[in-house]
Design an enzyme around this catalytic site. Sequence first.
Site, PDB file in Angstrom:
ATOM      1  CB  SER A 121       4.106   5.057 -16.822  1.00 40.07           C
ATOM      2  OG  SER A 121       4.107   4.804 -15.363  1.00 40.07           O
TER       3      SER A 121
ATOM      4  CG  HIS B  75       6.385   2.808  -1.441  1.00 44.91           C
ATOM      5  ND1 HIS B  75       7.694   2.235  -1.994  1.00 44.91           N
ATOM      6  CD2 HIS B  75       5.727   1.947  -0.836  1.00 44.91           C
ATOM      7  CE1 HIS B  75       7.623   0.936  -1.273  1.00 44.91           C
ATOM      8  NE2 HIS B  75       6.282   0.849  -0.800  1.00 44.91           N
TER       9      HIS B  75
ATOM     10  CD  GLU C 267       2.608   4.876  -8.494  1.00 44.19           C
ATOM     11  OE1 GLU C 267       3.389   4.464  -7.626  1.00 44.19           O
ATOM     12  OE2 GLU C 267       2.952   4.555  -9.829  1.00 44.19           O
TER      13      GLU C 267
HETATM   14  C1  GAR Z   1       5.832   2.935  -9.576  1.00 40.29           C
HETATM   15  O1  GAR Z   1       4.861   2.001  -9.226  1.00 40.29           O
HETATM   16  C2  GAR Z   1       6.329   3.466  -8.107  1.00 40.29           C
HETATM   17  O2  GAR Z   1       5.495   3.558  -7.226  1.00 40.29           O
HETATM   18  C3  GAR Z   1       7.497   2.328  -7.934  1.00 40.29           C
HETATM   19  O3  GAR Z   1       7.815   1.773  -9.082  1.00 40.29           O
HETATM   20  C4  GAR Z   1       6.846   2.071 -10.158  1.00 40.29           C
HETATM   21  C5  GAR Z   1       7.537   2.494 -11.465  1.00 40.29           C
HETATM   22  O4  GAR Z   1       6.560   2.699 -12.448  1.00 40.29           O
HETATM   23  N1  GAR Z   1       8.390   2.877  -7.054  1.00 40.29           N
HETATM   24  C6  GAR Z   1       8.806   1.921  -5.930  1.00 40.29           C
HETATM   25  O5  GAR Z   1       8.605   0.616  -5.897  1.00 40.29           O
HETATM   26  C7  GAR Z   1       9.870   2.528  -5.113  1.00 40.29           C
HETATM   27  N2  GAR Z   1       9.933   1.946  -4.062  1.00 40.29           N
HETATM   28  P1  GAR Z   1       6.935   3.483 -13.633  1.00 40.29           P
HETATM   29  O6  GAR Z   1       8.366   3.095 -14.170  1.00 40.29           O
HETATM   30  O7  GAR Z   1       6.025   3.030 -14.878  1.00 40.29           O
HETATM   31  O8  GAR Z   1       6.943   5.014 -13.316  1.00 40.29           O
END
Ligand code: GAR
Length: 189
Positions: free
Chosen positions: A13, A103, A173
């Site tokens: 996302s 993060h 985010e």
């Molecule tokens: C996000 O919340 C990002 O911050 C986290 O994975 C998720 C991915 O969501 N990253 C970590 O935990 C890195 N250590 P998405 O695939 O929907 O973008």
Amino acid sequence: MCNIAIFASGSGSNAENLAKHFLPNPKVKITLTASENPNAFVLQRAKRLGIPTYSFTMNELRNGIVLSKLIEQKIDFIALAGFLKMVPVDMVRHFNNRIVNIHPALLPKYGGKGMYGDRVHKAVIAAGETESGITIHHVNEHYDEGDIIFQASCPVLPNDTPETLAQRVHELEWLYYPKVIETLLEKLG
Ligand code: GAR
């Protein structure tokens, strides 16, 4: 023109949000969406947006093939968006200060190897925290330890589940990651 590669391992996302944000910007191009997970939904999102995808093995990441691909594609900047693997040292050195990660917690708490996605939110809730948030940081040779560029916080509510907290964190985010990258790119010139 700045060529960006997005690295992601899962849903994507944030990757999609970045791509949509930069689409109207003539100075920035999302040149590649890369993943070590050939089944990651992020690859489907990228295809839908017409962004080239690159699926690689962990061996290719470690032995320099991925770095060669990035050089060949003239990549200037890398955004990790839910990328769960360690970035190899040769790549960190080549892209000195030009790799960023997001993060889903307020580092230095709840970071490090094995701390990603819902695991982070479970740990935050289990510890009884009343606040969580996001951290955007430079990437170095250690998990989640590069210099912090930006943080934003949100409350952890008494009835939160990892899913409800994840949603609140994701909203931060989506709001901030594109803006922080844009500002960074302007500074880097
Ligand atoms: C996000 O919340 C990002 O911050 C986290 O994975 C998720 C991915 O969501 N990253 C970590 O935990 C890195 N250590 P998405 O695939 O929907 O973008």
